[in-house]
Scaffold this active site. Structure first.
Site, mmCIF file in Angstrom:
data_model
loop_
_atom_site.group_PDB
_atom_site.id
_atom_site.type_symbol
_atom_site.label_atom_id
_atom_site.label_comp_id
_atom_site.label_asym_id
_atom_site.label_seq_id
_atom_site.Cartn_x
_atom_site.Cartn_y
_atom_site.Cartn_z
ATOM 1 N N LYS A 1 63.466 -32.843 33.058
ATOM 2 C CA LYS A 1 62.784 -34.078 32.656
ATOM 3 C C LYS A 1 62.459 -34.902 33.902
ATOM 4 C CE LYS A 1 63.601 -36.792 28.525
ATOM 5 N NZ LYS A 1 64.633 -37.494 27.774
HETATM 6 C C1 E4P Z 1 63.404 -39.017 24.944
HETATM 7 O O1 E4P Z 1 63.485 -37.953 25.480
HETATM 8 C C2 E4P Z 1 64.328 -40.137 25.135
HETATM 9 O O2 E4P Z 1 65.601 -39.591 25.418
HETATM 10 C C3 E4P Z 1 64.513 -40.981 23.911
HETATM 11 O O3 E4P Z 1 63.713 -40.539 22.852
HETATM 12 C C4 E4P Z 1 64.466 -42.447 24.163
HETATM 13 O O4 E4P Z 1 64.666 -43.111 22.952
HETATM 14 P P1 E4P Z 1 65.080 -44.650 22.860
HETATM 15 O O5 E4P Z 1 63.843 -45.463 23.103
HETATM 16 O O6 E4P Z 1 65.591 -44.805 21.460
HETATM 17 O O7 E4P Z 1 66.132 -44.879 23.920
#
Ligand code: E4P
Length: 218
Positions: free
Chosen positions: A87
Site C-alpha cells: 500500500k
Molecule cells: C483502506 O484501505 C483503509 O484502511 C480504510 O478503509 C480507512 O477507513 P477509515 O476512513 O474508516 O479509517
C-alpha cells in the site's frame, strides 16, 4: 465484486474468512496500532499471520514517504508472502514508487485517493488497486459514492486494468451502493459485512418454520 475486510484483528479476519466469501484484507498503520502491534518485526510477523489465514490479497502499508524508503519498505513487505499487496500513499514520490514496483511485478494499492485526478495518475503508473476513501469524503460533506461512480466510468472508458477498491466503508448501505455502481472491490469493517446477513423477515420466517415443524412432531 470482491469483498475485503478492513482490519488487522485476527479474530475478526477469521470470523469473516469462515463465511467463505472473503477475497482479501486491507490494513493500515492505524489499524495495526489499534491491535497493539508494536515494533517493526512484530508488524511483519502480524502481516505474515494474516497472509496465512487468508489466501487472497493482503494490503500492507509502507511507512516511509521518500522514494528510496518506500521501495525498501515495499521489498520487505513483498517478501513476507506472495499475496502481499504493498500500500503506497497518493503522493508524488508514491506515484514514482508505484511505477517502479509495477515494473518489478510487485502488486500495489494506491491509498488515500480522494479525487479522479489522483486515481487516473495511479492507474497510469500501473497500480493494481486504487483506494478511494468514500467515508472520509462523506465526513467532509462530499459524496464518496459519486467519486466511485465517476472512477468506474473513467476506468471503463479507458480500459484501465487497475481495480477500484472502495475503502473507508462505513455501513452495509455503502457496500450495496458500491455493488450497484460497479466497484471492483469493497473493503469493509467486519461488522458492515456481518450486518448484510440481517433481515427481520428472515428471523420471523425461520422462527415460524421451526415452530410449525415442532407442532407437526407433537
Ligand atoms: C483502506 O484501505 C483503509 O484502511 C480504510 O478503509 C480507512 O477507513 P477509515 O476512513 O474508516 O479509517
Amino acid at each position: 465484486m470482491k469483498f475485503f475486510v478492513d482490519t488487522a484483528n485476527l479474530d475478526d479476519i477469521r470470523e469473516v474468512n469462515d463465511l467463505g466469501i472473503l477475497d482479501g484484507v486491507t490494513t493500515n498503520p492505524s489499524l495495526m496500532a489499534k491491535e497493539g502491534i508494536k515494533g517493526h518485526d512484530n508488524i511483519l510477523k502480524h502481516y505474515q499471520t494474516i497472509c496465512e489465514i487468508v489466501k487472497g490479497d493482503v494490503s500492507a502499508e509502507v511507512i516511509s514517504t521518500d522514494l528510496d524508503g518506500m521501495l525498501n519498505d515495499a521489498e520487505l513487505l513483498a517478501d513476507i508472502a506472495p499475496n502481499i499487496v504493498v500500500k503506497i500513499p497518493m503522493i508524488k514520490e508514491g506515484l514514482k514508487a508505484i511505477k517502479i514496483l509495477t515494473s518489478r511485478e510487485i502488486k500495489t494499492n494506491c491509498t488515500l485517493v480522494f479525487s479522479a485526478g489522483q486515481a487516473i495518475l495511479a492507474a497510469k503508473a500501473g497500480a493494481t488497486y486504487i483506494s478511494p476513501f468514500l467515508g472520509r469524503l462523506d465526513d467532509i460533506s462530499r459524496d464518496g459514492i459519486q467519486l466511485v461512480e465517476q472512477l468506474v466510468q473513467i476506468f471503463n472508458m479507458h480500459a484501465y486494468k487497475t481495480e477500484i477498491l472502495a475503502a473507508s466503508i462505513r455501513s452495509p448501505m455503502h457496500i450495496i451502493q458500491c455493488a450497484e455502481i460497479g466497484a471492483d472491490v469493497v473493503t469493509c469493517p467486519p461488522d458492515s459485512i456481518l450486518k448484510l446477513l440481517n433481515h427481520p423477515l428472515t428471523d420471523i420466517g425461520l422462527k415460524n418454520f421451526l415452530a410449525d415443524y415442532n407442532k407437526s412432531q407433537a
